[in-house]
Design a protein around this motif. Sequence first.
Motif, PDB file in Angstrom:
ATOM      1  N   ALA A  60       0.823  -1.216   0.000  1.00 14.40           N
ATOM      2  CA  ALA A  60       0.000   0.000   0.000  1.00 14.40           C
ATOM      3  C   ALA A  60       0.853   1.261   0.000  1.00 14.40           C
ATOM      4  CB  ALA A  60      -0.934  -0.002   1.213  1.00 14.40           C
ATOM      5  N   ALA A  61       2.022   1.183   0.609  1.00 14.99           N
ATOM      6  CA  ALA A  61       2.883   2.363   0.755  1.00 14.99           C
ATOM      7  C   ALA A  61       3.722   2.658  -0.482  1.00 14.99           C
ATOM      8  CB  ALA A  61       3.794   2.181   1.973  1.00 14.99           C
ATOM      9  N   THR A  62       3.771   1.735  -1.447  1.00 13.82           N
ATOM     10  CA  THR A  62       4.517   2.023  -2.675  1.00 13.82           C
ATOM     11  C   THR A  62       3.825   3.163  -3.425  1.00 13.82           C
ATOM     12  OG1 THR A  62       3.280   0.336  -3.918  1.00 13.82           O
ATOM     13  CG2 THR A  62       5.352  -0.349  -2.880  1.00 13.82           C
ATOM     14  N   ARG A  63       4.565   3.781  -4.335  1.00 14.26           N
ATOM     15  CA  ARG A  63       4.055   4.998  -4.977  1.00 14.26           C
ATOM     16  C   ARG A  63       3.746   4.779  -6.458  1.00 14.26           C
ATOM     17  NH1 ARG A  63       3.020   8.108  -0.662  1.00 14.26           N
ATOM     18  NH2 ARG A  63       2.998   9.956  -2.018  1.00 14.26           N
ATOM     19  N   VAL A  64       2.664   5.411  -6.884  1.00 16.41           N
ATOM     20  CA  VAL A  64       2.347   5.550  -8.303  1.00 16.41           C
ATOM     21  C   VAL A  64       2.352   7.046  -8.568  1.00 16.41           C
ATOM     22  CG1 VAL A  64       0.703   5.103 -10.148  1.00 16.41           C
ATOM     23  CG2 VAL A  64       0.920   3.476  -8.254  1.00 16.41           C
ATOM     24  N   GLY A  65       3.450   7.539  -9.117  1.00 17.42           N
ATOM     25  CA  GLY A  65       3.612   8.990  -9.205  1.00 17.42           C
ATOM     26  C   GLY A  65       3.736   9.552  -7.798  1.00 17.42           C
ATOM     27  N   ASP A  66       2.854  10.491  -7.452  1.00 18.27           N
ATOM     28  CA  ASP A  66       2.878  11.103  -6.130  1.00 18.27           C
ATOM     29  C   ASP A  66       1.890  10.456  -5.163  1.00 18.27           C
ATOM     30  OD1 ASP A  66       4.787  12.905  -6.983  1.00 18.27           O
ATOM     31  OD2 ASP A  66       3.273  14.353  -7.683  1.00 18.27           O
ATOM     32  N   GLU A  67       1.204   9.400  -5.611  1.00 19.37           N
ATOM     33  CA  GLU A  67       0.160   8.798  -4.788  1.00 19.37           C
ATOM     34  C   GLU A  67       0.608   7.466  -4.210  1.00 19.37           C
ATOM     35  OE1 GLU A  67      -4.217   9.987  -6.444  1.00 19.37           O
ATOM     36  OE2 GLU A  67      -3.093   8.512  -7.610  1.00 19.37           O
ATOM     37  N   ARG A  68       0.067   7.156  -3.033  1.00 18.94           N
ATOM     38  CA  ARG A  68       0.214   5.803  -2.512  1.00 18.94           C
ATOM     39  C   ARG A  68      -0.586   4.848  -3.407  1.00 18.94           C
ATOM     40  NH1 ARG A  68       0.980   4.458   2.955  1.00 18.94           N
ATOM     41  NH2 ARG A  68      -0.950   3.214   2.868  1.00 18.94           N
ATOM     42  N   LEU A  69      -0.080   3.619  -3.557  1.00 19.35           N
ATOM     43  CA  LEU A  69      -0.761   2.634  -4.396  1.00 19.35           C
ATOM     44  C   LEU A  69      -2.192   2.400  -3.913  1.00 19.35           C
ATOM     45  CD1 LEU A  69      -0.669   0.465  -6.648  1.00 19.35           C
ATOM     46  CD2 LEU A  69       0.097  -1.157  -4.905  1.00 19.35           C
ATOM     47  N   GLU A  70      -2.383   2.339  -2.617  1.00 19.07           N
ATOM     48  CA  GLU A  70      -3.720   2.096  -2.075  1.00 19.07           C
ATOM     49  C   GLU A  70      -4.705   3.156  -2.559  1.00 19.07           C
ATOM     50  OE1 GLU A  70      -5.992   1.903   2.281  1.00 19.07           O
ATOM     51  OE2 GLU A  70      -3.824   2.294   2.169  1.00 19.07           O
ATOM     52  N   ILE A  71      -4.325   4.421  -2.465  1.00 19.92           N
ATOM     53  CA  ILE A  71      -5.207   5.516  -2.893  1.00 19.92           C
ATOM     54  C   ILE A  71      -5.421   5.459  -4.399  1.00 19.92           C
ATOM     55  CG2 ILE A  71      -5.526   8.004  -2.944  1.00 19.92           C
ATOM     56  CD1 ILE A  71      -5.661   6.757  -0.160  1.00 19.92           C
ATOM     57  N   HIS A  72      -4.338   5.192  -5.131  1.00 13.07           N
ATOM     58  CA  HIS A  72      -4.416   5.184  -6.591  1.00 13.07           C
ATOM     59  C   HIS A  72      -5.388   4.104  -7.091  1.00 13.07           C
ATOM     60  CE1 HIS A  72      -3.023   5.916 -10.671  1.00 13.07           C
ATOM     61  NE2 HIS A  72      -2.926   4.600 -10.837  1.00 13.07           N
ATOM     62  N   LEU A  73      -5.294   2.897  -6.536  1.00 16.74           N
ATOM     63  CA  LEU A  73      -6.170   1.823  -6.986  1.00 16.74           C
ATOM     64  C   LEU A  73      -7.621   2.071  -6.588  1.00 16.74           C
ATOM     65  CD1 LEU A  73      -4.086  -1.457  -6.426  1.00 16.74           C
ATOM     66  CD2 LEU A  73      -4.381  -0.118  -8.505  1.00 16.74           C
ATOM     67  N   GLN A  74      -7.846   2.618  -5.409  1.00 20.33           N
ATOM     68  CA  GLN A  74      -9.223   2.878  -4.997  1.00 20.33           C
ATOM     69  C   GLN A  74      -9.874   3.946  -5.882  1.00 20.33           C
ATOM     70  OE1 GLN A  74     -10.727   2.826  -1.094  1.00 20.33           O
ATOM     71  NE2 GLN A  74      -8.825   2.115  -0.150  1.00 20.33           N
ATOM     72  N   GLN A  75      -9.080   4.892  -6.348  1.00 19.82           N
ATOM     73  CA  GLN A  75      -9.640   5.943  -7.196  1.00 19.82           C
ATOM     74  C   GLN A  75     -10.054   5.420  -8.574  1.00 19.82           C
ATOM     75  OE1 GLN A  75      -6.666   9.036  -7.188  1.00 19.82           O
ATOM     76  NE2 GLN A  75      -7.516  10.015  -5.354  1.00 19.82           N
ATOM     77  N   LEU A  76      -9.535   4.268  -8.959  1.00 24.92           N
ATOM     78  CA  LEU A  76      -9.959   3.675 -10.228  1.00 24.92           C
ATOM     79  C   LEU A  76     -11.436   3.304 -10.205  1.00 24.92           C
ATOM     80  CD1 LEU A  76      -6.984   1.221 -10.965  1.00 24.92           C
ATOM     81  CD2 LEU A  76      -7.242   3.606 -11.694  1.00 24.92           C
ATOM     82  N   TYR A  77     -11.981   3.100  -9.003  1.00 22.65           N
ATOM     83  CA  TYR A  77     -13.381   2.671  -8.850  1.00 22.65           C
ATOM     84  C   TYR A  77     -14.202   3.751  -8.141  1.00 22.65           C
ATOM     85  CZ  TYR A  77     -10.815  -1.606  -9.790  1.00 22.65           C
ATOM     86  OH  TYR A  77      -9.988  -2.546 -10.346  1.00 22.65           O
ATOM     87  N   GLN A  78     -13.772   4.985  -8.315  1.00 17.38           N
ATOM     88  CA  GLN A  78     -14.431   6.106  -7.641  1.00 17.38           C
ATOM     89  C   GLN A  78     -15.823   6.350  -8.224  1.00 17.38           C
ATOM     90  OE1 GLN A  78     -12.107   9.744  -6.229  1.00 17.38           O
ATOM     91  NE2 GLN A  78     -13.105  10.514  -8.079  1.00 17.38           N
ATOM     92  N   THR A  79     -16.766   6.653  -7.347  1.00 18.12           N
ATOM     93  CA  THR A  79     -18.136   6.924  -7.773  1.00 18.12           C
ATOM     94  C   THR A  79     -18.783   7.870  -6.764  1.00 18.12           C
ATOM     95  OG1 THR A  79     -20.224   5.910  -8.473  1.00 18.12           O
ATOM     96  CG2 THR A  79     -19.167   4.966  -6.527  1.00 18.12           C
ATOM     97  N   ASN A  80     -19.986   8.296  -7.079  1.00 18.99           N
ATOM     98  CA  ASN A  80     -20.752   9.151  -6.170  1.00 18.99           C
ATOM     99  C   ASN A  80     -21.833   8.332  -5.487  1.00 18.99           C
ATOM    100  OD1 ASN A  80     -20.145  11.161  -8.747  1.00 18.99           O
ATOM    101  ND2 ASN A  80     -19.847  12.136  -6.752  1.00 18.99           N
TER     102      ASN A  80
END
Length: 766
Positions: free
Chosen positions: A99-119
């Motif tokens: 989870a702590a690895t980085r994708v650009g400036d983001e943590r992997l955990e945040i980056h993957l969760q944003q792939l499924y972002q919705t309202n």
Amino acid sequence: MARQVTFITGKPSNHTGLLSRFLPPIPEGIASNWIVDNMESGSWVLDPFGTSPDFTLEIARAGCKVLVSANNPIARFMLELGANPPKEEDLHSALAELAATRVGDERLEIHLQQLYQTNCAKCGQLISAQAFIWAREPTIPQTKVYECNHCGDSGEHPVNQSDIELAQSFTASSLHRMRVLERITPPGDPERHNVEEALSVYLPRAIYALTTLINRIDGLLVSPKLNEPTESIRYKSLIALVLSALDKGNNLWSYPSGRPRPKQLSSSPRFREYNLWFILEEAVNQLARDQKSVPFSIYPQIPQDSGGVILFEGPLRDLCENLLNTELDSEINFVAIMAAIPRHNQAFWTLSALWAGWIWGHEAIGSFRSVLRRRRYDWAWHCTALSYAFNSLAKILQQKVPLFGVIAEAESSFINATGIAVGRAGFSLNGIALRADSKLAQIHWEYDPDSQNYYQITAPALLEDHFRELIITEGIEKLRQRGEPAPFLSMNTAALIRIIMNQGLTRDLQTSSADEYSRIHQLIENTFSYQHGFIRYGGGEKTPESASIWHQEINNPTAMLSDRVEVEVLQLMSERPQINHHQIDQSICEIFPGMMTPASDLINICIESYSSKKYLEKGKIILREQDDPKSRNLELSAIRMAIHDLGNQLGYSAQGDSPIIWGDAEEDVRLVFFISCSAGIGEIVFNSSYPPDKSIIVLPGARANLIVYKLRYNLYLNQIIESGWRFLKFRHLRHLLESPSLKRENIDTLLALDPLTESPAQMRLL
């Protein structure tokens, strides 16, 4: 003659482990119980296929040295993972590191969760969906599933335009897809087109997420190592997590349900697209197993003292050649062969090659890459493949070595293909135990190449009429023994045994295994037809597997198998207070071995029928007070008296005790009452000389579920019952005695007010 071997029940596992939907569902305890009865601790065992990691590990935990060949790289990893399973804290640590690895400036955990972002449909806040539901056509998400951590709203809701645009932002021709192809099959590889087809069961968003995840794991695994044991746990934990995501990331997860065990690699008409970060979090609990480690080594390293698993990384034929050409052959003396017989599964095999290349690179696929070329398998092909394997195996065995094979998800084609392949390789059949409702077969062979009398050397096709008569004779004999229709699977297996034991297989090399399979399979299926006196209940002309079989010559069957099972279950409960479910199940299988092994549901319903509900809900099996012999005898006397009183009250003459007959002034029979404390109605129905429309079976209401079960699975008996037989519960008889409206004119109407209906089971977790 084949022996009547006892079915080993085992205990169903409550653990839904990694890739469990693709692995054979074999209950725990079958392997270890067979070992206890057949060999000493420390013995050498060969598992020729490595189909079921849990089965192999159970052999090792029973104290044996088990040499296992596994050509599937994913199966090899599963075996190593099971031998030294990571603990929950290991998996949490690996996930936190990931989870702590980085994708650009983001943590992997945040980056993957944003792939499924919705309202959230209720409060409008941005959240991560748990899943999106897709239809194959049109190729856009239809609905979304979420739990809002802001307002508490949850469930399935329609997608909005933002959800569709986000999903479509990942294109099928993306750079990530090309990189996956490069990793699995380099340019110019002839399998590249097949890999592209296999990748089509992954949505573009899933390919992006999985590629990102695997890239980060690659980075972690090349980071500076700690000590070797810690690094091994870290490695296995990370790979296990990514395998969970690879499994849940494809389109084979039907929605809302269906195809729980897919065999073909094709997207479901409606499927779930899971949030892969949430899958990683869920995998921690799924993967954590608090089990003792098993010594594990890679062949040719061999443990000297204790048992353990020795893995050969390759197909069985290569292992056999290696053993024949090395000095290790003298150190290894196989006492037994134990195998979970493999079933062809295009979906799992293709995905395994895909996953191995995706995780470790194309070199890791090795010789297993051949599965990428084949899209369809049939049972004739499977018989041929098994023949090659067992012929290789025969080269390294000493005479009289036993082979214990377990077939999960059994069907007639699978059993026929296996029996023919093993028999042609020089193994004598000792017996088969089959539980048809669980689709689980246990087959006992012995390597005996000199036993030529078991096999017909000349072409058996010339003796087709002879073998057809053998099948008919065997079928009628088995049905008479059961006293009720038998599942097609049981009848097919009994016929195969009779063919094998009467020189029905040829070892003539000019006859291929595929031809042998086709000949025997068609002969058995065509023989169990109306043309030869057999009656099929259920199933279709081309789908006999779901049918039950009876024969028109059997008009007065002996005691039904289900009635005899009921008697034995009651006796066990009466004689052994506090007996548990597993003990009852195994004892019943010992009483009724081989093809007579009763359905597990029948045993469960028998237990429920005679158990005290208040104890059963606590997981204890205690005989109902009403079914204690003394209490039941008193109740029987009271019921007889009540029937006599009721008849006299209506002006009938009531005579006899078994049965009780109501007659009118002209001495004509009006009604006949057969009293039974059990659901064993076969003897009553088949031996009665009274008209069905005047016959009533009187029994406790607690037997209702058991009667309904018997009628559902014995359609021959059900036809007779539907000709006019009726049931009267003890409690309803008492109500009739107290009814002020009872008279001759409405007795039939009042008798029907408490019909025989099925009530919810007391405790299905037994």
